[in-house]
Design a protein around this motif. Structure first.
Motif, PDB file in Angstrom:
ATOM      1  N   PHE A 151       0.892  -1.215  -0.059  1.00  0.00           N
ATOM      2  CA  PHE A 151       0.021   0.142   0.019  1.00  0.00           C
ATOM      3  C   PHE A 151       0.990   1.141  -0.031  1.00  0.00           C
ATOM      4  CE2 PHE A 151      -2.106   3.479   1.736  1.00  0.00           C
ATOM      5  CZ  PHE A 151      -3.259   3.459   1.363  1.00  0.00           C
ATOM      6  N   CYS A 152       0.702   2.225  -1.006  1.00  0.00           N
ATOM      7  CA  CYS A 152       1.700   3.261  -1.020  1.00  0.00           C
ATOM      8  C   CYS A 152       0.851   4.405  -1.551  1.00  0.00           C
ATOM      9  CB  CYS A 152       2.552   3.178  -2.097  1.00  0.00           C
ATOM     10  SG  CYS A 152       3.589   1.868  -2.011  1.00  0.00           S
ATOM     11  N   PHE A 153       1.416   5.624  -0.876  1.00  0.00           N
ATOM     12  CA  PHE A 153       0.489   7.010  -0.979  1.00  0.00           C
ATOM     13  C   PHE A 153       1.650   7.707  -1.573  1.00  0.00           C
ATOM     14  CE2 PHE A 153      -0.537  11.236   1.098  1.00  0.00           C
ATOM     15  CZ  PHE A 153      -1.581  11.489   0.361  1.00  0.00           C
ATOM     16  N   ALA A 154       1.336   8.697  -2.693  1.00  0.00           N
ATOM     17  CA  ALA A 154       2.290   9.313  -3.155  1.00  0.00           C
ATOM     18  C   ALA A 154       1.709  10.640  -3.811  1.00  0.00           C
ATOM     19  CB  ALA A 154       2.852   8.587  -4.439  1.00  0.00           C
ATOM     20  N   LEU A 155       2.590  11.508  -4.228  1.00  0.00           N
ATOM     21  CA  LEU A 155       2.478  12.792  -4.927  1.00  0.00           C
ATOM     22  C   LEU A 155       3.302  12.861  -6.187  1.00  0.00           C
ATOM     23  CD1 LEU A 155       1.166  15.610  -5.520  1.00  0.00           C
ATOM     24  CD2 LEU A 155       2.900  16.602  -4.108  1.00  0.00           C
ATOM     25  N   ALA A 156       3.000  12.877  -7.422  1.00  0.00           N
ATOM     26  CA  ALA A 156       3.628  12.540  -8.639  1.00  0.00           C
ATOM     27  C   ALA A 156       3.263  13.082  -9.819  1.00  0.00           C
ATOM     28  CB  ALA A 156       4.054  10.964  -8.802  1.00  0.00           C
ATOM     29  N   CYS A 157       4.152  13.255 -10.844  1.00  0.00           N
ATOM     30  CA  CYS A 157       3.635  13.734 -12.034  1.00  0.00           C
ATOM     31  C   CYS A 157       4.161  12.908 -13.095  1.00  0.00           C
ATOM     32  CB  CYS A 157       3.926  15.153 -12.288  1.00  0.00           C
ATOM     33  SG  CYS A 157       5.555  15.728 -12.465  1.00  0.00           S
ATOM     34  N   ARG A 181       0.776  17.533 -11.526  1.00  0.00           N
ATOM     35  CA  ARG A 181       0.855  16.901 -10.276  1.00  0.00           C
ATOM     36  C   ARG A 181      -0.288  16.304 -10.022  1.00  0.00           C
ATOM     37  NH1 ARG A 181       2.602  22.163  -6.802  1.00  0.00           N
ATOM     38  NH2 ARG A 181       3.835  22.395  -8.577  1.00  0.00           N
ATOM     39  N   ALA A 182      -0.376  15.007  -9.160  1.00  0.00           N
ATOM     40  CA  ALA A 182      -1.651  14.446  -8.819  1.00  0.00           C
ATOM     41  C   ALA A 182      -1.530  13.717  -7.712  1.00  0.00           C
ATOM     42  CB  ALA A 182      -2.322  13.661  -9.807  1.00  0.00           C
ATOM     43  N   TRP A 183      -2.525  13.249  -6.718  1.00  0.00           N
ATOM     44  CA  TRP A 183      -2.121  12.374  -5.610  1.00  0.00           C
ATOM     45  C   TRP A 183      -2.509  10.973  -6.139  1.00  0.00           C
ATOM     46  CZ3 TRP A 183       0.017  14.674  -1.382  1.00  0.00           C
ATOM     47  CH2 TRP A 183      -0.143  15.879  -1.440  1.00  0.00           C
ATOM     48  N   THR A 184      -1.718   9.861  -5.482  1.00  0.00           N
ATOM     49  CA  THR A 184      -2.299   8.692  -6.006  1.00  0.00           C
ATOM     50  C   THR A 184      -1.893   7.526  -4.865  1.00  0.00           C
ATOM     51  OG1 THR A 184      -1.593   6.755  -7.676  1.00  0.00           O
ATOM     52  CG2 THR A 184       0.210   8.090  -6.844  1.00  0.00           C
ATOM     53  N   ILE A 185      -2.903   6.486  -4.778  1.00  0.00           N
ATOM     54  CA  ILE A 185      -2.679   5.447  -3.889  1.00  0.00           C
ATOM     55  C   ILE A 185      -2.602   4.199  -4.959  1.00  0.00           C
ATOM     56  CG2 ILE A 185      -4.086   3.936  -2.296  1.00  0.00           C
ATOM     57  CD1 ILE A 185      -5.571   6.500  -1.312  1.00  0.00           C
ATOM     58  N   THR A 186      -1.428   3.204  -4.460  1.00  0.00           N
ATOM     59  CA  THR A 186      -1.685   2.128  -5.093  1.00  0.00           C
ATOM     60  C   THR A 186      -1.780   0.870  -4.026  1.00  0.00           C
ATOM     61  OG1 THR A 186       0.636   2.361  -5.128  1.00  0.00           O
ATOM     62  CG2 THR A 186      -0.543   3.037  -7.184  1.00  0.00           C
ATOM     63  N   TYR A 187      -1.981  -0.186  -4.525  1.00  0.00           N
ATOM     64  CA  TYR A 187      -2.123  -1.300  -3.269  1.00  0.00           C
ATOM     65  C   TYR A 187      -2.340  -2.376  -4.114  1.00  0.00           C
ATOM     66  CZ  TYR A 187      -7.293  -1.153  -3.208  1.00  0.00           C
ATOM     67  OH  TYR A 187      -9.012  -1.474  -3.554  1.00  0.00           O
ATOM     68  N   ALA A 188      -1.848  -3.757  -3.565  1.00  0.00           N
ATOM     69  CA  ALA A 188      -2.268  -5.160  -3.852  1.00  0.00           C
ATOM     70  C   ALA A 188      -2.528  -5.811  -2.625  1.00  0.00           C
ATOM     71  CB  ALA A 188      -1.069  -5.816  -4.682  1.00  0.00           C
ATOM     72  N   GLY A 189      -3.359  -6.791  -2.878  1.00  0.00           N
ATOM     73  CA  GLY A 189      -3.708  -7.519  -1.620  1.00  0.00           C
ATOM     74  C   GLY A 189      -5.081  -7.280  -1.101  1.00  0.00           C
ATOM     75  N   GLY A 190      -5.912  -6.726  -1.746  1.00  0.00           N
ATOM     76  CA  GLY A 190      -7.148  -6.027  -1.325  1.00  0.00           C
ATOM     77  C   GLY A 190      -8.082  -6.035  -2.399  1.00  0.00           C
ATOM     78  N   ALA A 191      -9.349  -5.785  -2.216  1.00  0.00           N
ATOM     79  CA  ALA A 191     -10.254  -5.672  -2.920  1.00  0.00           C
ATOM     80  C   ALA A 191     -10.473  -4.573  -3.806  1.00  0.00           C
ATOM     81  CB  ALA A 191     -11.826  -6.139  -2.490  1.00  0.00           C
ATOM     82  N   SER A 192     -10.820  -4.404  -4.945  1.00  0.00           N
ATOM     83  CA  SER A 192     -11.275  -3.366  -5.596  1.00  0.00           C
ATOM     84  C   SER A 192     -12.046  -2.534  -4.829  1.00  0.00           C
ATOM     85  CB  SER A 192     -11.774  -3.509  -7.046  1.00  0.00           C
ATOM     86  OG  SER A 192     -12.103  -2.392  -7.814  1.00  0.00           O
ATOM     87  N   PRO A 193     -12.063  -1.220  -4.850  1.00  0.00           N
ATOM     88  CA  PRO A 193     -13.003  -0.162  -4.091  1.00  0.00           C
ATOM     89  C   PRO A 193     -14.414  -0.287  -4.553  1.00  0.00           C
ATOM     90  CG  PRO A 193     -11.695   1.089  -5.442  1.00  0.00           C
ATOM     91  CD  PRO A 193     -10.844  -0.299  -5.721  1.00  0.00           C
ATOM     92  N   GLY A 194     -14.559  -0.698  -5.806  1.00  0.00           N
ATOM     93  CA  GLY A 194     -15.936  -0.688  -6.399  1.00  0.00           C
ATOM     94  C   GLY A 194     -16.825   0.623  -6.510  1.00  0.00           C
ATOM     95  N   GLY A 195     -15.822   1.689  -6.658  1.00  0.00           N
ATOM     96  CA  GLY A 195     -16.238   2.996  -7.015  1.00  0.00           C
ATOM     97  C   GLY A 195     -15.415   4.128  -6.334  1.00  0.00           C
ATOM     98  N   ALA A 196     -15.806   5.343  -6.078  1.00  0.00           N
ATOM     99  CA  ALA A 196     -15.278   6.229  -5.489  1.00  0.00           C
ATOM    100  C   ALA A 196     -14.879   6.092  -4.047  1.00  0.00           C
ATOM    101  CB  ALA A 196     -15.940   7.656  -5.997  1.00  0.00           C
ATOM    102  N   VAL A 197     -13.649   6.516  -3.809  1.00  0.00           N
ATOM    103  CA  VAL A 197     -12.976   6.359  -2.405  1.00  0.00           C
ATOM    104  C   VAL A 197     -12.837   7.678  -1.932  1.00  0.00           C
ATOM    105  CG1 VAL A 197     -10.916   5.540  -1.077  1.00  0.00           C
ATOM    106  CG2 VAL A 197     -11.660   4.250  -3.201  1.00  0.00           C
ATOM    107  N   GLN A 198     -13.536   8.131  -0.932  1.00  0.00           N
ATOM    108  CA  GLN A 198     -13.512   9.278  -0.039  1.00  0.00           C
ATOM    109  C   GLN A 198     -12.333   9.069   0.929  1.00  0.00           C
ATOM    110  OE1 GLN A 198     -15.327  11.652  -1.170  1.00  0.00           O
ATOM    111  NE2 GLN A 198     -16.381  10.264  -2.588  1.00  0.00           N
ATOM    112  N   ALA A 199     -11.380   9.848   1.070  1.00  0.00           N
ATOM    113  CA  ALA A 199     -10.297   9.875   1.912  1.00  0.00           C
ATOM    114  C   ALA A 199      -9.951  11.219   2.766  1.00  0.00           C
ATOM    115  CB  ALA A 199      -8.968   9.768   0.907  1.00  0.00           C
ATOM    116  N   THR A 200      -9.734  11.057   3.913  1.00  0.00           N
ATOM    117  CA  THR A 200      -9.277  12.042   4.822  1.00  0.00           C
ATOM    118  C   THR A 200      -7.772  12.030   5.316  1.00  0.00           C
ATOM    119  OG1 THR A 200     -11.513  12.279   5.509  1.00  0.00           O
ATOM    120  CG2 THR A 200      -9.937  13.337   7.102  1.00  0.00           C
ATOM    121  N   LEU A 201      -6.972  13.095   5.142  1.00  0.00           N
ATOM    122  CA  LEU A 201      -5.733  12.929   5.633  1.00  0.00           C
ATOM    123  C   LEU A 201      -5.491  13.909   6.900  1.00  0.00           C
ATOM    124  CD1 LEU A 201      -2.737  12.165   5.036  1.00  0.00           C
ATOM    125  CD2 LEU A 201      -2.521  14.257   3.612  1.00  0.00           C
TER     126      LEU A 201
END
Length: 301
Positions: A55-61, A67-87
Motif C-alpha cells: 500500500f503506497c501513498f504518493a504525489l507525482a507527475c 501533479r496528482a495524488w495517488t494510492i496504489t495497493y495489492a492484496g485487497g479488493a477493488s474499491p467498487g467506486g469512488a473512494v473518499q479519503a481524509t488525511l
C-alpha cells in the motif's frame, strides 16, 4: 500513470479494516523517476516482501501531465467506486480527497487531482508535520493507515518544484461570472448593478477562427456611484478569455489595462500603467504578447 510496483525495492502490504494488517514497518519516503514518471514522492505505510502485497501513498507527475495524488495497493479488493479519503496531520484533519480508480492489471491504483486551494497548504503541512493518518472509505471496504512524515521534505519539495500545476478549469460563462461578482459588491454598497453597452467584445485573440471574449469590468457600475469601482489610474479591469475547442474559455488575464488591440499575427497589444514599464503612471507603456501552444501569454521582446 504511476506504477509504484516497479519503483520500490520493498513491496507494501495493504492492511485495511477489512483485512488484518501484518506487523511490518513503514518504508521511508522516497523520491523517484523513471520512463513514465517525471518526479514522485511516495511512502508505503506497511510492507511485506514475502507476499508482494503493498500500500503506497504518493504525489507525482508523469512527463506530460500535472501533479496528482495517488494510492496504489495489492492484496485487497477493488474499491467498487469512488473512494473518499481524509488525511490528518499531527492528529488534525488537513484535507479531504475523492479518489477514482485507474485500471491496472496487477494492482489497484487510485488517483485524485491536485486542487490548488487545498493542496498548496497541504504540501507545506506534510513537509513540516511529524505524523499522518490516511482514512479511506470505499463502497466495498474501509481502511486506515498511519505513517511518519520523517524524510518527506526533500521528496515532496522536489515534486512541487518539478511537476506543473494542473490547468485551471474552463470558465463556462465569463460574462455571467463578472456580473454576479459585481452585483454582489453593489448589494454590499446598498445599491444595484448597472451595466453599460461596452461590457463585452469578441475578438479572435489567437487566430483560430473562434470568437474569444474580452470582458470590460469598467462597464459594471453601481447605482450608488457615478464611476465604476473597477477603474482607476491604471485603467479598468479587463478579463481576456480564449475559447476552447472543448467548450468554455481559458482565462488569459484579468487586470487593469488602459486599452488593448488584437492583431492578425496574432499579437495582443496591451496599454498599461506607466509603472509596468518602469516609469510613472502617466508614461506611455505598451507591451506585446502572443499565445503559445498551451494558450499561455508569452511577452514579445
Amino acid at each position: 500513470m504511476f506504477p509504484f510496483v516497479r519503483v520500490f525495492s520493498a513491496a507494501c502490504l495493504y492492511g485495511a479494516v477489512t483485512w488484518a494488517p501484518a506487523a511490518v514497518a513503514q518504508t521511508p519516503w522516497q523520491s523517484y523517476s523513471n520512463d513514465q514518471i517525471k518526479a514522485g514522492a511516495a511512502v508505503c505505510p506497511t510492507s511485506d516482501a514475502q507476499t508482494g502485497n503493498f500500500f503506497c501513498f504518493a504525489l507525482a507527475c508523469s512527463h506530460d501531465g500535472p501533479r496528482a495524488w495517488t494510492i496504489t495497493y495489492a492484496g485487497g479488493a477493488s474499491p467498487g467506486g469512488a473512494v473518499q479519503a481524509t488525511l490528518s496531520i499531527n492528529g488534525r484533519r488537513a484535507a479531504d480527497f475523492t479518489f477514482m480508480e485507474v485500471p491496472r492489471p496487477d494492482y489497484v491504483e487510485l488517483q485524485a487531482n491536485w486542487e490548488a486551494d487545498r493542496d498548496a497548504l497541504l504540501s507545506d503541512q506534510l513537509v513540516g508535520g511529524g505524523s499522518a493518518r490516511l482514512t479511506l472509505a470505499a463502497p466495498n471496504w474501509t481502511a486506515g493507515y498511519d505513517f511518519s512524515l520523517a524524510g518527506a521534505q526533500a521528496p515532496i519539495v522536489n515534486v512541487v518544484r518539478t511537476c506543473p500545476l494542473p490547468p485551471p478549469p474552463a470558465v463556462m460563462d465569463p460574462v455571467a461570472r463578472a456580473q454576479a461578482e459585481a452585483a454582489g459588491f453593489c448589494q454590499q454598497m446598498g445599491g444595484a448593478l448597472k451595466v453599460s453597452d461596452d461590457l463585452v467584445s469578441k475578438p479572435d485573440l489567437n487566430g483560430d477562427g473562434r470568437e474569444d471574449l474580452v470582458v470590460n469590468w469598467g462597464a459594471l457600475g453601481c447605482t450608488t456611484g457615478a464611476m465604476s469601482p473597477y477603474c482607476g489610474s491604471a485603467g479598468c479591469v479587463h478579463g481576456l478569455f480564449v475559447a476552447l475547442e472543448t467548450g468554455g474559455y481559458k482565462e488569459l488575464l484579468e487586470t487593469n489595462i488602459r486599452g488593448y488591440e488584437a492583431q492578425t499575427m496574432p499579437v495582443i497589444t496591451l496599454h498599461l500603467h506607466g509603472g509596468s514599464c518602469g516609469g510613472v503612471g502617466a508614461d506611455r507603456c505598451v507591451k506585446y504578447f502572443t499565445l503559445d501552444e498551451a494558450l499561455d501569454l508569452d511577452e514579445l521582446d
